[in-house]
Design a protein around this motif. Structure first.
Motif, short mmCIF file in Angstrom:
data_model
loop_
_atom_site.label_atom_id
_atom_site.label_comp_id
_atom_site.label_asym_id
_atom_site.label_seq_id
_atom_site.Cartn_x
_atom_site.Cartn_y
_atom_site.Cartn_z
N SER A 179 -0.07 9.26 4.61
CA SER A 179 -0.12 10.73 4.59
C SER A 179 -0.37 11.20 3.16
O SER A 179 -0.16 10.43 2.22
N PRO A 180 -0.78 12.46 2.97
CA PRO A 180 -1.04 12.94 1.60
C PRO A 180 0.16 12.73 0.67
O PRO A 180 -0.01 12.28 -0.46
N ASP A 181 1.37 13.01 1.15
CA ASP A 181 2.54 12.84 0.27
C ASP A 181 2.75 11.37 -0.09
O ASP A 181 3.08 11.04 -1.23
N CYS A 182 2.53 10.45 0.88
CA CYS A 182 2.69 9.02 0.58
C CYS A 182 1.61 8.52 -0.38
O CYS A 182 1.85 7.61 -1.17
N LEU A 183 0.41 9.12 -0.33
CA LEU A 183 -0.63 8.74 -1.29
C LEU A 183 -0.20 9.10 -2.70
O LEU A 183 -0.32 8.30 -3.63
N ILE A 184 0.32 10.31 -2.86
CA ILE A 184 0.78 10.75 -4.18
C ILE A 184 1.96 9.91 -4.65
O ILE A 184 1.95 9.39 -5.77
N GLU A 185 2.94 9.72 -3.78
CA GLU A 185 4.12 8.92 -4.17
C GLU A 185 3.72 7.47 -4.43
O GLU A 185 4.30 6.81 -5.29
N GLY A 186 2.73 6.97 -3.69
CA GLY A 186 2.23 5.61 -3.89
C GLY A 186 1.51 5.48 -5.22
O GLY A 186 1.80 4.57 -6.00
N VAL A 187 0.62 6.39 -5.53
CA VAL A 187 -0.11 6.35 -6.82
C VAL A 187 0.90 6.48 -7.97
O VAL A 187 0.79 5.79 -8.98
N TYR A 188 1.88 7.33 -7.77
CA TYR A 188 2.94 7.50 -8.77
C TYR A 188 3.63 6.17 -9.05
O TYR A 188 4.12 5.92 -10.14
N ARG A 189 3.67 5.31 -8.03
CA ARG A 189 4.29 3.98 -8.16
C ARG A 189 3.26 2.87 -8.33
O ARG A 189 3.50 1.72 -7.97
N GLY A 190 2.07 3.24 -8.85
CA GLY A 190 1.10 2.23 -9.25
C GLY A 190 0.13 1.73 -8.20
O GLY A 190 -0.60 0.77 -8.44
N ILE A 191 0.11 2.35 -7.02
CA ILE A 191 -0.80 1.87 -5.97
C ILE A 191 -2.22 2.42 -6.20
O ILE A 191 -2.40 3.56 -6.62
N ASP A 192 -3.23 1.58 -5.89
CA ASP A 192 -4.63 1.95 -6.08
C ASP A 192 -5.39 2.21 -4.77
O ASP A 192 -6.35 2.97 -4.75
N MET A 193 -5.00 1.49 -3.72
CA MET A 193 -5.79 1.56 -2.47
C MET A 193 -4.87 1.79 -1.27
O MET A 193 -3.74 1.29 -1.24
N PHE A 194 -5.40 2.52 -0.31
CA PHE A 194 -4.66 2.83 0.92
C PHE A 194 -5.62 2.80 2.11
O PHE A 194 -6.82 2.92 1.94
N ASP A 195 -5.05 2.67 3.30
CA ASP A 195 -5.84 2.89 4.52
C ASP A 195 -4.89 3.45 5.55
O ASP A 195 -3.71 3.10 5.56
N CYS A 196 -5.38 4.34 6.38
CA CYS A 196 -4.51 4.82 7.46
C CYS A 196 -5.33 5.53 8.51
O CYS A 196 -6.28 6.24 8.21
N GLY A 256 -2.73 -7.21 -1.35
CA GLY A 256 -2.19 -6.23 -0.41
C GLY A 256 -0.67 -6.25 -0.45
O GLY A 256 -0.06 -7.27 -0.76
N ILE A 257 -0.08 -5.10 -0.14
CA ILE A 257 1.36 -5.02 0.04
C ILE A 257 1.55 -4.65 1.51
O ILE A 257 1.20 -3.54 1.93
N GLY A 258 2.02 -5.61 2.29
CA GLY A 258 2.14 -5.39 3.74
C GLY A 258 3.59 -5.18 4.15
O GLY A 258 4.49 -5.17 3.31
N GLY A 259 3.78 -4.99 5.44
CA GLY A 259 5.13 -4.89 5.99
C GLY A 259 5.88 -3.64 5.58
O GLY A 259 7.09 -3.57 5.71
N LEU A 260 5.14 -2.62 5.11
CA LEU A 260 5.78 -1.34 4.80
C LEU A 260 5.15 -0.28 5.69
O LEU A 260 4.13 -0.53 6.34
N ALA A 313 -6.07 -4.90 -8.41
CA ALA A 313 -5.91 -3.74 -7.54
C ALA A 313 -4.73 -3.95 -6.59
O ALA A 313 -4.52 -5.06 -6.08
N ARG A 314 -3.98 -2.89 -6.37
CA ARG A 314 -2.80 -2.96 -5.50
C ARG A 314 -3.07 -2.10 -4.27
O ARG A 314 -3.30 -0.90 -4.38
N TYR A 315 -3.04 -2.75 -3.12
CA TYR A 315 -3.42 -2.08 -1.87
C TYR A 315 -2.20 -1.98 -0.95
O TYR A 315 -1.71 -2.99 -0.47
N LEU A 316 -1.74 -0.77 -0.74
CA LEU A 316 -0.59 -0.53 0.15
C LEU A 316 -1.11 -0.33 1.57
O LEU A 316 -1.68 0.70 1.91
N MET A 317 -0.88 -1.35 2.40
CA MET A 317 -1.53 -1.41 3.71
C MET A 317 -0.90 -0.46 4.74
O MET A 317 0.31 -0.40 4.90
N GLY A 318 -1.77 0.30 5.43
CA GLY A 318 -1.32 1.15 6.53
C GLY A 318 -0.69 2.47 6.10
O GLY A 318 0.00 3.11 6.88
N VAL A 319 -0.93 2.89 4.87
CA VAL A 319 -0.40 4.15 4.34
C VAL A 319 -1.59 5.01 3.91
O VAL A 319 -2.52 4.46 3.30
#
Ligand code: GUN
Ligand code: ZN
Length: 334
Positions: free
Chosen positions: A217-234, A180-184, A209-215
């Motif tokens: 919105s649709p734009d953050c999902l795209i920007e996150g995947v663009y930066r290598g993120i695989d998993m999200f929750d919000c 997980g990537i927390g604190g963001l 797998a890279r999980y960006l915790m607590g993210v």
């Protein structure tokens, strides 16, 4: 991951989650520990059985909720003393206890107990929380014996790039399957979050797998995947749905607005969900304005389907060698 904090995705039933192709849901250790209790859930046969969900579940450790919801009495290296936001009852959670609770709940992916700092925390505070998170990580791993559950470590370090890198490097040896990537997404500008993700990106192993915790919105999902993120929750998708706001392929639609009063078109022509197949904006607007719970249900189904489809489209774009930037233009109007 749709968020089912208390073992239920708000306003959406398990069969509806299956219908929109939700492959995994998130539940919160903090809430389920306080009510109905992890021992009760264990005696019901575990969380999957208790809530009748046969697909994967991830439980967050409580290392975030305890800071945002509970009345913290004292944090020491040993653990966190807090009182419940429900009834003021006093509790003490250590990394070992957190693992025991998550073992009782029985999710497929469990998270380490961590200390997450708020946006604006200074360097000293951020170093201390990062180091405590690393010490707690080791204790969580030593205590975790259940081979049916994958334990994800969590990277911390606030907005300090060198701390993020240290945290990532020290954390990775513990990442068996993902981390997980927390604190963001704790109040910092989006640009700051993207810069941190850009900075960490070259250091991710390809097979975890890279999980960006607590993210997010649709734009953050795209920007996150663009930066290598695989998993999200919000909670955003279901929270704004209950308030009468929908994500659509043409941007956000606030169905409460009077412009939709006599709009008998679908919420989103590109969506294949039950809501879009069967109802008009005018009817959805009426339900929300009349306070009918079916309004929140129908919009929650739609918003979750929108995000799940967005992730599916991104997976397919990657597999087909398309660029995500072209996909962004096609799938989301911000
Ligand atoms: N959810 C969102 N951010 C965090 C975090 O930093 N830690 C944990 N445990 N959960 C989170
Ligand atoms: Zn829809």
């Amino acid at each position: 991951m749709p968020v089912g904090t208390q073992g239920a995705v708000k306003a959406v039933l398990q069969n509806q989650l299956e219908e929109i192709d939700a492959k995994i849901i998130l539940a919160n250790t903090y809430h389920l520990f306080l009510r109905p209790g992890d021992e009760l859930i264990k005696s019901a046969g575990g969380l999957h059985k208790f809530i009748n969900w046969n697909r994967p579940i991830l439980t967050d450790s409580g290392g975030f909720q305890v800071y945002s919801l509970a009345d913290i009495r004292k944090i020491t290296d040993e653990g966190v003393h807090f009182s419940s936001h429900l009834d003021g009852s006093k509790h003490f959670i250590t990394p070992e206890r957190c693992i025991d609770i998550q073992n009782n709940l029985g999710a497929d992916i469990i998270m380490q107990f961590d200390e997450c700092t708020p946006y604006g925390a200074d360097l000293e505070q951020s170093i201390s929380a990062m180091n405590r998170t690393l010490r707690w990580l080791d204790r969580c791993f030593k205590h975790h014996k259940n081979e049916n559950q994958i334990l994800f470590p969590i990277v911390q370090g606030n907005v300090f790039k060198d701390l993020r890198l240290t945290s990532l490097k020290e954390t990775l040896p513990y990442a068996k399957c993902g981390f997980g990537i927390g604190g963001l997404s704790v109040g910092e500008p989006k640009k700051t979050m993207y810069e941190i993700l850009d900075f960490m990106y070259p250091n991710y192993p390809a097979d975890k797998a890279r999980y960006l915790m607590g993210v997010g919105s649709p734009d953050c999902l795209i920007e996150g995947v663009y930066r290598g993120i695989d998993m999200f929750d919000c909670v955003l998708a279901t929270r704004i749905a209950r308030n009468g706001t929908a994500f659509t392929s043409k941007g956000k639609v606030v169905v409460k607005n009077s412009v939709y009063k006599e709009d008998f078109s679908k919420l989103d022509d590109e969506c294949d969900c039950y809501t879009c197949k069967n109802y008009t904006k005018s009817y959805l607007r009426h339900l929300i304005n009349a306070g009918e719970i079916s309004g929140g249900i129908l919009l929650s189904i739609h918003n979750l389907r929108y995000l799940i489809k967005l992730m599916k489209n991104m997976r397919e774009a990657i597999i087909n060698g398309e660029t995500l930037r072209s996909l962004e233009r096609n799938f989301i109007k911000l």
